[in-house]
Design an enzyme around this catalytic site. Structure first.
Site, PDB file in Angstrom:
ATOM      1  N   TYR A  61     -11.822  13.186  -4.166  1.00  0.00           N
ATOM      2  CA  TYR A  61     -11.275  11.974  -4.775  1.00  0.00           C
ATOM      3  C   TYR A  61     -12.345  11.317  -5.653  1.00  0.00           C
ATOM      4  O   TYR A  61     -13.340  10.784  -5.156  1.00  0.00           O
ATOM      5  CB  TYR A  61     -10.821  10.967  -3.716  1.00  0.00           C
ATOM      6  CG  TYR A  61      -9.688  11.435  -2.829  1.00  0.00           C
ATOM      7  CD1 TYR A  61      -8.867  12.493  -3.180  1.00  0.00           C
ATOM      8  CD2 TYR A  61      -9.425  10.786  -1.623  1.00  0.00           C
ATOM      9  CE1 TYR A  61      -7.834  12.910  -2.364  1.00  0.00           C
ATOM     10  CE2 TYR A  61      -8.386  11.192  -0.805  1.00  0.00           C
ATOM     11  CZ  TYR A  61      -7.602  12.256  -1.171  1.00  0.00           C
ATOM     12  OH  TYR A  61      -6.570  12.658  -0.347  1.00  0.00           O
ATOM     13  N   GLN A 180      -2.423  16.574   8.381  1.00  0.00           N
ATOM     14  CA  GLN A 180      -2.081  15.567   7.378  1.00  0.00           C
ATOM     15  C   GLN A 180      -1.145  16.200   6.334  1.00  0.00           C
ATOM     16  O   GLN A 180      -1.608  16.919   5.445  1.00  0.00           O
ATOM     17  CB  GLN A 180      -3.337  15.030   6.689  1.00  0.00           C
ATOM     18  CG  GLN A 180      -3.025  13.952   5.672  1.00  0.00           C
ATOM     19  CD  GLN A 180      -4.246  13.412   4.957  1.00  0.00           C
ATOM     20  OE1 GLN A 180      -4.195  13.032   3.781  1.00  0.00           O
ATOM     21  NE2 GLN A 180      -5.384  13.352   5.662  1.00  0.00           N
ATOM     22  N   ARG A 289      -5.269  -0.264  -4.147  1.00  0.00           N
ATOM     23  CA  ARG A 289      -6.288  -0.358  -5.189  1.00  0.00           C
ATOM     24  C   ARG A 289      -6.825  -1.780  -5.341  1.00  0.00           C
ATOM     25  O   ARG A 289      -7.854  -1.992  -5.964  1.00  0.00           O
ATOM     26  CB  ARG A 289      -5.709   0.131  -6.519  1.00  0.00           C
ATOM     27  CG  ARG A 289      -5.134   1.532  -6.426  1.00  0.00           C
ATOM     28  CD  ARG A 289      -4.558   2.015  -7.736  1.00  0.00           C
ATOM     29  NE  ARG A 289      -5.614   2.288  -8.708  1.00  0.00           N
ATOM     30  CZ  ARG A 289      -5.375   2.796  -9.915  1.00  0.00           C
ATOM     31  NH1 ARG A 289      -4.144   3.065 -10.306  1.00  0.00           N
ATOM     32  NH2 ARG A 289      -6.368   3.028 -10.750  1.00  0.00           N
ATOM     33  N   GLN A 293      -2.517  -5.656  -2.590  1.00  0.00           N
ATOM     34  CA  GLN A 293      -1.623  -4.535  -2.289  1.00  0.00           C
ATOM     35  C   GLN A 293      -1.613  -4.235  -0.803  1.00  0.00           C
ATOM     36  O   GLN A 293      -0.586  -3.856  -0.246  1.00  0.00           O
ATOM     37  CB  GLN A 293      -2.044  -3.301  -3.084  1.00  0.00           C
ATOM     38  CG  GLN A 293      -1.769  -3.401  -4.574  1.00  0.00           C
ATOM     39  CD  GLN A 293      -2.184  -2.149  -5.321  1.00  0.00           C
ATOM     40  OE1 GLN A 293      -3.168  -1.502  -4.965  1.00  0.00           O
ATOM     41  NE2 GLN A 293      -1.450  -1.809  -6.367  1.00  0.00           N
TER      42      GLN A 293
END
Length: 321
Positions: A61, A180, A289, A293
């Site tokens: 990421y 996951q 982010r 949120q």
């Protein structure tokens, strides 16, 4: 926030975890567009303030950047309040930022050392193989994971995006503790085989993209999709384009109605709660982010959908395949 037993790991985790895919920023193949690092750090700290006790990230990421942001966000948090940190390996990148998969033992172990350094920890709470690629090296990669656990560099080991046959190959070497997979109202492929397998074998499941990468958040519009940066992968995804987009936005309005019936929950919280209703699902990964949120999704942990709600969603999906 309540906590749930995470398979056989011994960890007790909250039904919602903070996902840090989107905060990786621009400049790589699966980016979500530009990201403000300060807001990303604020979002992580807000999640911890609200009681979320685990963070999921991955080396790839932002090509390492997400792990570094997680470390920065947690550096001033007292040890007694620090969340678990889960990360992943197998996705590598070259000097030009091109991403590729590697399950070679030396590669997995080198990745682990890099993640330990970026995260600033002595041991990783949960280390996961990100993708089963290349498939012919699954056994070699899982042997490396088992060795890392024996060495104490990782405390628990799991996989991500594996199917049942791939998990069975790993189980012959060492037990899989966690899985996951992707799971949402519009992406249900794991229900028939994968979730029953995990339940039967005591494998803890943390699902990703329960809001379908923001599509079911209640804040997505056609205009927002059109105005996404060119390096936001969602701009090219079928679910964010016609003919699926209209169906998905209509589904969001149904989720909004159901949330209102329960006293004002957001479509996002209804979508997340829908995934948590499955008995094989331990918890859901919810990305954020910006701090606000996070505030808009934590209520999902307290929302239990009624049979009538579930029936309304099923009827919609049957009428709008």
């Amino acid at each position: 926030m309540e906590k749930r037993a995470f398979g056989r790991t011994g960890m007790q985790i909250t039904p919602i975890g903070f996902g840090s895919w989107a905060i990786g920023g621009s400049g790589w193949a699966a980016a979500w567009g530009p990201q403000d690092d300060g807001e990303a750090i604020g979002a992580i700290r807000r999640a911890v303030e609200l009681g979320i006790n685990w963070i999921d990230t991955a080396a790839v990421y932002g090509l390492g950047h997400s792990e570094e942001l997680v470390a920065r966000a947690l550096e001033d948090i007292p040890e007694s309040e620090r969340p678990y940190v889960f990360t992943k390996c197998e996705r590598r990148w070259d000097e030009r930022g091109n991403v590729y998969g590697s399950l070679k033992k030396d590669s997995i172990k080198r990745e682990c050392e890099d993640s330990l350094r970026r995260l600033g920890v002595d041991a990783i709470d949960l280390y996961q193989i990100h993708w089963p690629e290349p498939e012919e090296d699954i056994e070699e990669g899982w042997e490396a994971m088992a060795e890392l656990k024996e060495e104490g560099k990782v405390l628990h080991i799991g996989v991500s995006n594996f199917d049942v046959s791939q998990m069975e190959r790993c189980q012959k070497i060492a037990p899989i503790e966690t899985l996951q997979p992707p799971y949402s109202i519009i992406r249900r492929g794991i229900e028939d085989e994968i979730l029953p397998y995990c339940r039967d074998h005591g494998i803890g499941v943390i699902v990703y993209s329960p809001m379908a990468s923001g599509l079911l958040s209640g804040r997505m519009t056609r205009e927002r999709v059109e105005n996404m940066p060119d390096d936001d992968w969602r701009k090219r995804a079928p679910d964010f384009n016609e003919p699926r987009l209209s169906r998905n936005l209509a589904l969001v309005e149904l989720l909004r109605e159901i949330g209102a019936d329960h006293g004002g929950y957001s479509p996002a919280e209804v979508a997340i709660a829908w995934t948590l209703r499955h008995p094989a699902v331990t918890a859901a990964i919810v990305g954020g982010r910006r701090p606000e949120q996070v505030d808009g999704v934590v209520g999902a942990a307290d929302l239990t959908l009624a049979d009538e709600d579930l029936s309304r969603i099923e009827s919609f999906l049957k009428e709008n395949p």
